[in-house]
Design a protein around this motif. Structure first.
Motif, PDB file in Angstrom:
ATOM      1  N   GLY A  88       0.827  -1.206   0.000  1.00  0.00           N
ATOM      2  CA  GLY A  88       0.000   0.000   0.000  1.00  0.00           C
ATOM      3  C   GLY A  88       0.859   1.252   0.000  1.00  0.00           C
ATOM      4  O   GLY A  88       2.093   1.184   0.009  1.00  0.00           O
ATOM      5  N   GLN A  89       0.169   2.427  -0.022  1.00  0.00           N
ATOM      6  CA  GLN A  89       0.871   3.701  -0.024  1.00  0.00           C
ATOM      7  C   GLN A  89       0.128   4.689   0.857  1.00  0.00           C
ATOM      8  O   GLN A  89      -1.098   4.768   0.806  1.00  0.00           O
ATOM      9  CB  GLN A  89       0.946   4.257  -1.450  1.00  0.00           C
ATOM     10  N   PRO A  90       0.884   5.423   1.695  1.00  0.00           N
ATOM     11  CA  PRO A  90       0.238   6.441   2.515  1.00  0.00           C
ATOM     12  C   PRO A  90      -0.436   7.466   1.605  1.00  0.00           C
ATOM     13  O   PRO A  90       0.044   7.702   0.510  1.00  0.00           O
ATOM     14  CB  PRO A  90       1.390   7.065   3.287  1.00  0.00           C
ATOM     15  N   PRO A  91      -1.508   8.068   1.978  1.00  0.00           N
ATOM     16  CA  PRO A  91      -2.193   8.043   3.263  1.00  0.00           C
ATOM     17  C   PRO A  91      -3.170   6.876   3.392  1.00  0.00           C
ATOM     18  O   PRO A  91      -3.783   6.702   4.433  1.00  0.00           O
ATOM     19  CB  PRO A  91      -2.932   9.378   3.314  1.00  0.00           C
ATOM     20  N   SER A  92      -3.337   6.068   2.352  1.00  0.00           N
ATOM     21  CA  SER A  92      -4.243   4.929   2.485  1.00  0.00           C
ATOM     22  C   SER A  92      -3.584   3.855   3.352  1.00  0.00           C
ATOM     23  O   SER A  92      -2.436   3.987   3.782  1.00  0.00           O
ATOM     24  CB  SER A  92      -4.597   4.372   1.103  1.00  0.00           C
ATOM     25  N   LYS A  93      -4.321   2.796   3.604  1.00  0.00           N
ATOM     26  CA  LYS A  93      -3.820   1.713   4.462  1.00  0.00           C
ATOM     27  C   LYS A  93      -2.471   1.210   3.933  1.00  0.00           C
ATOM     28  O   LYS A  93      -2.329   0.883   2.755  1.00  0.00           O
ATOM     29  CB  LYS A  93      -4.835   0.574   4.494  1.00  0.00           C
ATOM     30  N   THR A  94      -1.473   1.174   4.815  1.00  0.00           N
ATOM     31  CA  THR A  94      -0.139   0.714   4.469  1.00  0.00           C
ATOM     32  C   THR A  94       0.309  -0.290   5.526  1.00  0.00           C
ATOM     33  O   THR A  94       0.200  -0.038   6.720  1.00  0.00           O
ATOM     34  CB  THR A  94       0.863   1.897   4.419  1.00  0.00           C
ATOM     35  N   VAL A  95       0.805  -1.447   5.073  1.00  0.00           N
ATOM     36  CA  VAL A  95       1.264  -2.494   5.983  1.00  0.00           C
ATOM     37  C   VAL A  95       2.760  -2.689   5.767  1.00  0.00           C
ATOM     38  O   VAL A  95       3.230  -2.820   4.630  1.00  0.00           O
ATOM     39  CB  VAL A  95       0.503  -3.819   5.741  1.00  0.00           C
ATOM     40  N   PHE A  96       3.501  -2.698   6.879  1.00  0.00           N
ATOM     41  CA  PHE A  96       4.942  -2.924   6.856  1.00  0.00           C
ATOM     42  C   PHE A  96       5.217  -4.296   7.468  1.00  0.00           C
ATOM     43  O   PHE A  96       4.886  -4.529   8.636  1.00  0.00           O
ATOM     44  CB  PHE A  96       5.681  -1.853   7.670  1.00  0.00           C
ATOM     45  N   VAL A  97       5.810  -5.185   6.694  1.00  0.00           N
ATOM     46  CA  VAL A  97       6.168  -6.519   7.178  1.00  0.00           C
ATOM     47  C   VAL A  97       7.693  -6.557   7.242  1.00  0.00           C
ATOM     48  O   VAL A  97       8.372  -6.419   6.227  1.00  0.00           O
ATOM     49  CB  VAL A  97       5.636  -7.627   6.234  1.00  0.00           C
ATOM     50  N   ARG A  98       8.235  -6.711   8.456  1.00  0.00           N
ATOM     51  CA  ARG A  98       9.684  -6.693   8.655  1.00  0.00           C
ATOM     52  C   ARG A  98      10.226  -8.100   8.810  1.00  0.00           C
ATOM     53  O   ARG A  98       9.749  -8.883   9.620  1.00  0.00           O
ATOM     54  CB  ARG A  98      10.050  -5.876   9.886  1.00  0.00           C
ATOM     55  N   PHE A  99      11.246  -8.389   8.003  1.00  0.00           N
ATOM     56  CA  PHE A  99      11.985  -9.655   8.092  1.00  0.00           C
ATOM     57  C   PHE A  99      13.333  -9.380   8.721  1.00  0.00           C
ATOM     58  O   PHE A  99      14.041  -8.460   8.323  1.00  0.00           O
ATOM     59  CB  PHE A  99      12.229 -10.244   6.698  1.00  0.00           C
ATOM     60  N   THR A 100      13.688 -10.162   9.698  1.00  0.00           N
ATOM     61  CA  THR A 100      15.046 -10.180  10.225  1.00  0.00           C
ATOM     62  C   THR A 100      15.551 -11.571   9.897  1.00  0.00           C
ATOM     63  O   THR A 100      15.008 -12.562  10.390  1.00  0.00           O
ATOM     64  CB  THR A 100      15.081  -9.913  11.734  1.00  0.00           C
ATOM     65  N   GLY A 101      16.551 -11.626   9.030  1.00  0.00           N
ATOM     66  CA  GLY A 101      16.961 -12.927   8.510  1.00  0.00           C
ATOM     67  C   GLY A 101      15.893 -13.423   7.552  1.00  0.00           C
ATOM     68  O   GLY A 101      15.444 -12.696   6.672  1.00  0.00           O
ATOM     69  N   ASP A 102      15.406 -14.641   7.760  1.00  0.00           N
ATOM     70  CA  ASP A 102      14.447 -15.240   6.836  1.00  0.00           C
ATOM     71  C   ASP A 102      13.005 -15.214   7.324  1.00  0.00           C
ATOM     72  O   ASP A 102      12.118 -15.700   6.628  1.00  0.00           O
ATOM     73  CB  ASP A 102      14.840 -16.699   6.556  1.00  0.00           C
TER      74      ASP A 102
ATOM     75  N   THR B 157       9.515 -10.625  11.768  1.00  0.00           N
ATOM     76  CA  THR B 157       9.692 -10.306  13.189  1.00  0.00           C
ATOM     77  C   THR B 157       8.705  -9.251  13.666  1.00  0.00           C
ATOM     78  O   THR B 157       8.484  -9.120  14.866  1.00  0.00           O
ATOM     79  CB  THR B 157      11.128  -9.831  13.477  1.00  0.00           C
ATOM     80  N   SER B 158       8.125  -8.481  12.728  1.00  0.00           N
ATOM     81  CA  SER B 158       7.096  -7.520  13.136  1.00  0.00           C
ATOM     82  C   SER B 158       6.220  -7.148  11.945  1.00  0.00           C
ATOM     83  O   SER B 158       6.658  -7.202  10.798  1.00  0.00           O
ATOM     84  CB  SER B 158       7.712  -6.258  13.749  1.00  0.00           C
ATOM     85  N   ILE B 159       4.975  -6.762  12.280  1.00  0.00           N
ATOM     86  CA  ILE B 159       4.013  -6.320  11.277  1.00  0.00           C
ATOM     87  C   ILE B 159       3.355  -5.050  11.833  1.00  0.00           C
ATOM     88  O   ILE B 159       2.841  -5.071  12.949  1.00  0.00           O
ATOM     89  CB  ILE B 159       2.944  -7.397  11.006  1.00  0.00           C
ATOM     90  N   LYS B 160       3.402  -3.977  11.069  1.00  0.00           N
ATOM     91  CA  LYS B 160       2.788  -2.724  11.496  1.00  0.00           C
ATOM     92  C   LYS B 160       1.871  -2.224  10.399  1.00  0.00           C
ATOM     93  O   LYS B 160       2.213  -2.322   9.230  1.00  0.00           O
ATOM     94  CB  LYS B 160       3.865  -1.672  11.806  1.00  0.00           C
ATOM     95  N   GLN B 161       0.730  -1.688  10.817  1.00  0.00           N
ATOM     96  CA  GLN B 161      -0.247  -1.162   9.869  1.00  0.00           C
ATOM     97  C   GLN B 161      -0.553   0.279  10.210  1.00  0.00           C
ATOM     98  O   GLN B 161      -0.754   0.630  11.366  1.00  0.00           O
ATOM     99  CB  GLN B 161      -1.530  -1.990   9.919  1.00  0.00           C
ATOM    100  N   PHE B 162      -0.564   1.146   9.186  1.00  0.00           N
ATOM    101  CA  PHE B 162      -0.910   2.556   9.360  1.00  0.00           C
ATOM    102  C   PHE B 162      -1.967   2.921   8.340  1.00  0.00           C
ATOM    103  O   PHE B 162      -1.832   2.525   7.180  1.00  0.00           O
ATOM    104  CB  PHE B 162       0.327   3.426   9.179  1.00  0.00           C
ATOM    105  N   PRO B 163      -2.960   3.720   8.603  1.00  0.00           N
ATOM    106  CA  PRO B 163      -3.422   4.021   9.954  1.00  0.00           C
ATOM    107  C   PRO B 163      -4.002   2.789  10.607  1.00  0.00           C
ATOM    108  O   PRO B 163      -4.445   1.866   9.946  1.00  0.00           O
ATOM    109  CB  PRO B 163      -4.495   5.090   9.748  1.00  0.00           C
ATOM    110  N   LYS B 164      -3.988   2.791  11.923  1.00  0.00           N
ATOM    111  CA  LYS B 164      -4.437   1.622  12.682  1.00  0.00           C
ATOM    112  C   LYS B 164      -5.887   1.538  12.670  1.00  0.00           C
ATOM    113  O   LYS B 164      -6.779   1.205  12.381  1.00  0.00           O
ATOM    114  CB  LYS B 164      -3.933   1.673  14.111  1.00  0.00           C
TER     115      LYS B 164
END
Length: 178
Positions: A154-168, A171-178
């Motif tokens: 996605g792209q701000p300002p609409s719903k955007t989800v960040f999926v973080r990989f550490t290694g393979d 490790t975290s998932i963040k969504q904006f706006p909540k």
């Protein structure tokens, strides 16, 4: 069982199952079957000496079926080929390899993929199966030198989800706006 390779030659069709059985062979590892009115079929069996490839699809660890014709290959439809292979393979319960892969996953991961959600602990293949390929990727290193990769959906300002990989793994998932 999965058909992992099909090879068409002048007078022969070669079907590899689960990576094929064409590793080092011994005479006792081969079976040769002839039936009147059908092409000759030769099946080579499992080779315990192979060591490359993913589990279940290691070259030389599966089987290979050779369909030999005494003339150039005739024009065959997929159904014709299934008919020729039917003495060796049961196509009644055929499923794609992706369906078999999903069935092998833990119930919570399987449910998340069906609900189109990423979960902490998933690997890249699981995330792609759940939510698709990301719109953007950002790679960097943290203070400890670990590789971090953020997949951005996605792209701000609409719903955007960040999926973080550490290694393979995620490790975290963040969504904006909540």
């Amino acid at each position: 069982m999965q058909i992992s390779n099909l090879e068409f030659r002048d007078h022969q069709i070669i079907v590899d199952l689960n990576g094929g059985g064409r590793g080092k062979k011994r005479l006792r590892d081969r079976i040769h079957i002839e039936m009147s009115g059908m092409p000759t079929a030769q099946v080579s069996t499992t080779n315990p000496n192979a060591d490359a490839g993913p589990p279940g699809l290691q070259p030389g660890m599966g089987s290979t079926i050779f369909l030999e014709f005494n003339k150039p290959l005739p024009d065959l439809s997929p159904d014709d080929l299934k008919t020729l292979l039917s003495p060796f393979l049961d196509f009644n319960k055929q499923r794609s390899s992706s369906v078999q892969w999903i069935d092998s996953l833990p119930p919570d991961i399987k449910k998340a993929i069906q609900e189109r959600q990423a979960l902490v602990g998933m690997d890249r293949e699981m995330v792609v199966a759940a939510v698709g390929k990301p719109d953007h990727k950002v790679r960097e290193r943290d203070a400890d030198g670990n590789d971090i990769e953020d997949w951005i959906y996605g792209q701000p300002p609409s719903k955007t989800v960040f999926v973080r990989f550490t290694g393979d793994h995620v490790t975290s998932i963040k969504q904006f706006p909540k």
